[in-house]
Scaffold this active site. Structure first.
Site, PDB file in Angstrom:
ATOM      1  N   ASP A   1       0.836  -1.201   0.000  1.00  0.00           N
ATOM      2  CA  ASP A   1       0.000   0.000   0.000  1.00  0.00           C
ATOM      3  C   ASP A   1       0.870   1.250   0.000  1.00  0.00           C
ATOM      4  OD1 ASP A   1      -2.082   1.802   0.230  1.00  0.00           O
ATOM      5  OD2 ASP A   1      -2.258   1.555   2.412  1.00  0.00           O
TER       6      ASP A   1
ATOM      7  N   ASP B   1      -1.653   5.645  -5.367  1.00  0.00           N
ATOM      8  CA  ASP B   1      -1.958   4.794  -4.214  1.00  0.00           C
ATOM      9  C   ASP B   1      -2.305   3.376  -4.658  1.00  0.00           C
ATOM     10  OD1 ASP B   1      -2.844   3.609  -1.892  1.00  0.00           O
ATOM     11  OD2 ASP B   1      -4.592   4.898  -1.643  1.00  0.00           O
TER      12      ASP B   1
END
Length: 472
Positions: free
Chosen positions: A64, A257
């Site tokens: 992440d 992201d």
């Protein structure tokens, strides 16, 4: 698909090939050993196998780039198949600090500690890392996910409970002496969003692996080091500019992201994109539920609905601020297969959604590219990924350079009210209030210089005492 005259800076921070490392007995950092070290899909994320503790406990960790804590399930959970038991690790050390992290969807609460980790398909050696064991969570671990924790690769400004918690990658850079750069390839283009979870992918720690991209790498500056915040200049649908003020694309930030599954757009931008796609597609009538994500669209499996939709292009500012480049995704990336019905129908979802607080370049776009997070030179790079193909044809493009004469010199607001700044402002206000409170207390305690006959109204009782109601 090779761009014309790209930034061409393919040798960031330490080079792209062998790097001398004290921690590596072979004297080089073998990036090929990290190729295809990820598994997963765009619907449920891409994860890396990691060994934690002594003796090692094997867990799958979600990659992440939109958060900064390294956390793993620390107790049994109905939606995870494995968890880390710190009591079984002789090297685990609890810091006794509670930590809570909230995401755009889901949250967890746990306790900070440290332990050693190794990566079977990563950097050679063992490293001591801050690790949060998750004790409670809500909508974080979901049914069907095959990962048991999260690897936050953003900056320490986002680390919880404070930026003093050294992030996983910062620890790796410090201990393994690797360059401050990593790169990411996710290979799920054209495959079911929630399929077998065995799509390939690569997280290259410490550099760039040339076999994972074709053409040039195009770099855009990191505007601020918290998320990987970049500057979007404009969007095109089917080659047509949306004609929005460029600040709309960056309201209130634009980030890269990997932990977000879709391409998320600010509401005004999202509405304009949907209208443009509907206008340029070859479908006369389309349910509004498809665009909002509440309905799927289904076609016969023999059909290829992607031919009905236009490509989508995102313009990013180049390192040379007077130039830009564009990354484009074909509909194979944003019209995503998700569900088969019987032997004849295949259903798809819309891989773009609206957002109230950011433009997020998530997996929908990232699956088309090899993305380089060059922290050393404060830039994010994009190159065409050879695994971004569907039916043997590329589904992503990079082109440039283009002039930026038609956009503002700065499309990002100079005032950023993100959380770290809010914390600083809060502490400053609390300090000011504390000083004022101290002065008031001193004034209350100073003996009066003149005689005064007190009445009941003069008495400062417990209920009205400033001390009783001080800041806690």
């Amino acid at each position: 698909l090779r761009p014309r005259g790209g930034s061409g800076q393919q040798d960031p921070a330490g080079g792209t090939d062998g790097l001398a490392l004290a921690s590596d007995p072979g004297g080089t950092l073998n990036f090929l050993a990290m190729v295809e070290n990820l598994q997963g899909d765009s619907g449920r994320g891409y994860y890396l196998e990691m060994l934690i503790g002594t003796p090692p406990q094997a867990l799958n960790i979600l990659v992440d780039t939109g958060s900064s804590n390294f956390a793993v399930a620390g107790v049994p959970d109905p939606d995870v198949t494995s968890y880390f038991n710190p009591e079984l690790s002789s090297t685990y050390r609890s810091q006794g600090i509670d930590v809570t992290v909230k995401y755009s969807q889901g949250s967890w609460t746990g306790v900070l500690g440290t332990d050693v980790i190794t990566m079977p398909k990563g950097i050679y050696g063992s490293y001591t890392i801050n690790i949060a064991t998750i004790l409670e969570s809500e909508n974080f671990f979901l049914p069907g996910v095959k990962w048991h924790g999260i690897l936050g690769l953003a900056y320490d400004a986002l680390a919880k409970p404070s930026s003093s918690v050294e992030t996983f990658f910062d620890s790796l850079v410090r201990q393994a002496k690797i360059p401050n750069i990593f790169s990411l390839q996710m290979c799920g283009a054209g495959l079911p969003v929630s399929g077998s979870g065995t799509n390939g992918g690569s997280l290259v720690l410490g550099g760039i692996e040339p076999s994972l991209y074709t053409g040039d790498i195009w770099y855009t500056p990191i505007k601020e080091e918290w998320y990987y915040q970049v500057e979007i200049l404009k969007l095109e649908v089917g080659g047509q500019n949306l004609q929005l003020d460029c600040r709309e694309y960056n309201a209130d930030k634009a980030i890269v992201d990997s932990g977000t599954t879709l391409l998320r757009l600010p509401e005004k931008v999202f509405d304009a994109v949907v209208q443009a796609i509907a206008r340029t597609s070859l479908i006369q009538e389309f349910s509004s539920g498809f665009w909002t994500g509440s309905q799927l669209a289904c076609w016969d499996k023999a059909e290829r609905p992607w031919a009905l939709f236009p490509k989508l292009s995102i313009y990013l500012r180049d390192e040379n601020s007077s130039r830009s480049f564009r990354i484009s995704i074909l509909p194979q990336l944003y019209i995503q297969p998700i569900l088969g019905i019987g032997e004849t129908l295949q259903c798809y979802r819309f891989g773009i959604s609206s957002s109230t607080n950011a433009l997020v370049i998530g997996a929908t776009v990232m699956e088309g590219f090899y993305v380089i997070f060059d922290r050393a030179q404060r830039r994010v790079g994009f190159a065409v990924s050879p695994c971004a193909e569907a039916d043997g044809s590329p589904v992503s493009e990079i082109e440039g350079p283009f002039t930026t004469a038609d956009v503002a010199s700065n499309c990002v607001s100079s005032v950023s009210f993100h959380e770290p700044v809010l914390w600083i402002a809060s502490y400053a206000l609390m300090s000011l209030c504390g000083v004022i409170l101290l002065v008031l207390i001193i004034l209350l305690l100073i003996p009066p210089r003149c005689q005064h006959s007190y009445t009941d109204n003069d008495v400062v009782n417990d209920e009205s005492s400033l001390v009783r109601h001080r800041w806690k």
